[in-house]
Scaffold this active site. Structure first.
Site, PDB file in Angstrom:
ATOM      1  CE  LYS A  96       8.880 -12.041   7.720  1.00  0.00           C
ATOM      2  NZ  LYS A  96       7.918 -11.142   8.402  1.00  0.00           N
ATOM      3  N   GLY A 157      -1.490  -9.701  10.373  1.00  0.00           N
ATOM      4  CA  GLY A 157      -2.367  -8.597  10.730  1.00  0.00           C
ATOM      5  C   GLY A 157      -3.705  -8.973  11.331  1.00  0.00           C
ATOM      6  N   GLY A 184       0.407 -12.441  13.234  1.00  0.00           N
ATOM      7  CA  GLY A 184      -0.828 -12.837  13.891  1.00  0.00           C
ATOM      8  C   GLY A 184      -0.872 -12.601  15.384  1.00  0.00           C
ATOM      9  CG  ASN A 205       4.886  -3.759  12.219  1.00  0.00           C
ATOM     10  OD1 ASN A 205       5.184  -3.543  11.058  1.00  0.00           O
ATOM     11  ND2 ASN A 205       4.640  -2.744  13.032  1.00  0.00           N
TER      12      ASN A 205
END
Length: 255
Positions: A96, A157, A184, A205
Site C-alpha cells: 500500500k 483517524g 475515516g 483500523n
C-alpha cells in the site's frame, strides 16, 4: 471473492493492526472480523531484529495475506525504501503506497504517490495507492497499471465516514481494478455505505482498535460490509421525489 493481483480473499474487510490496547484484544478482534488481510506500517515492524518487540507476535501470519504499507513516508524515495525493506524481508510483494503530503490533515500527496507507483510497478510490486477521493487521479493510476486504488472516505483517524459519496461513486463507476475505501471509517454504517456505493472492499483500523469494545466492533464491521455488498448486488430502488403507495389499488371499489 476479492482479487488483487494474484491474491484472492473471501473477506472484503482489510484490517489494520495498530493502536490496539493489548495483543489479546488485537488477536480477538482479528478473529471476530473474519478478515483475510492484515495491513501494517513497515516502520512499526521489527523485520530484522527478532529480539525487539513484535506487535503481531501472537498472530499466525500464515493464515493471512500480509499487506505492508509505507505509512510515515513523505517522499517518493522514502516510500520506495520502505517497500524494499518489506520485500527483502519476505513479508509480501503487495504494498500500500501511502505518502503523506500535509502534516495537519494527513492527506496523501498525489504527485509523489503517482511517481512512487510508477517506480514500484517497474520493479514488479503489486501496487495499491492510497489517495484522496480524486476521480481523475484514480483513473490515471489505473491507466498506469496499479492493481487496486484506495480512496479515502475522510482523513485518517477522523471517523467522519464518507465525506464525498459522489466522487467515490464516480471512482467506482469508472474503475476496472478493485476500489478499496480506506481511512475515516467510524462505524459499521460507514462501512456498509462504502460497499453500497460499489466499493470492492474496506480497509479500516482505528474504527475497531479505538472502539469501546474492539471485538464487538470488528464483528459489526464484518456484518456491515457483508450487508452493504449484498445491498449493492441486490440493487436499491430508485430515489423518487413523490410518494408512491406500496399497497395495490385493486379492490378499492368494494369499500
Amino acid at each position: 471473492m476479492l482479487k488483487i493481483g494474484p491474491y484472492e480473499m473471501e473477506s472484503r474487510l482489510l484490517l489494520g493492526t495498530g493502536k490496539f490496547d493489548n495483543e489479546e484484544i488485537q488477536t480477538k478482534a482479528i478473529e471476530a472480523s473474519g478478515t483475510d488481510v492484515l495491513t501494517f506500517a513497515v516502520r512499526r515492524m521489527n523485520l530484522y531484529d527478532k529480539n525487539l518487540p513484535n506487535p503481531l507476535a501472537n498472530v499466525n501470519l500464515k493464515d493471512f495475506v500480509t499487506f505492508p504499507n509505507t505509512a510515515g513516508a513523505k517522499t517518493v524515495d522514502e516510500a520506495i525504501r520502505i517497500a524494499e525493506i518489506a520485500k527483502h524481508a519476505g513479508v509480501c510483494d503487495m504494498i500500500k503506497v501511502e505518502i503523506i503530503g500535509d502534516d495537519e490533515t494527513l492527506l496523501p500527496d498525489p504527485i509523489a504517490t503517482y511517481e512512487a507507483c510508477e517506480i514500484l510497478l517497474e520493479r514488479g510490486y503489486i501496487v495499491c495507492p492510497y489517495i484522496a477521493e480524486d476521480v481523475v487521479l484514480a483513473k490515471r493510476l489505473e491507466e498506469l497499471g496499479v492493481h487496486a486504488v484506495m480512496p479515502l472516505a475522510s482523513p485518517i483517524g477522523t471517523g467522519r465516514g464518507i465525506n464525498n459519496p459522489l466522487n467515490l461513486s464516480y471512482i467506482v463507476k469508472n474503475a476496472n481494478v478493485p476500489i478499496i475505501v480506506d481511512a475515516g471509517i467510524g462505524s459499521a454504517k460507514d462501512a456498509a455505505e462504502a460497499m453500497e456505493l460499489g466499493a470492492d472492499a474496506v480497509l479500516l483500523n482505528s474504527a475497531v482498535s479505538r472502539a469501546k469494545d474492539p471485538v464487538k466492533m470488528a464483528e459489526a464491521m464484518k456484518l456491515g460490509i457483508e450487508a452493504g455488498r449484498l445491498s449493492y448486488e441486490a440493487g436499491r430502488i430508485p430515489v423518487k421525489y413523490t410518494a408512491q403507495a406500496s399497497s395495490p389499488s385493486e379492490g378499492l371499489g368494494f369499500l
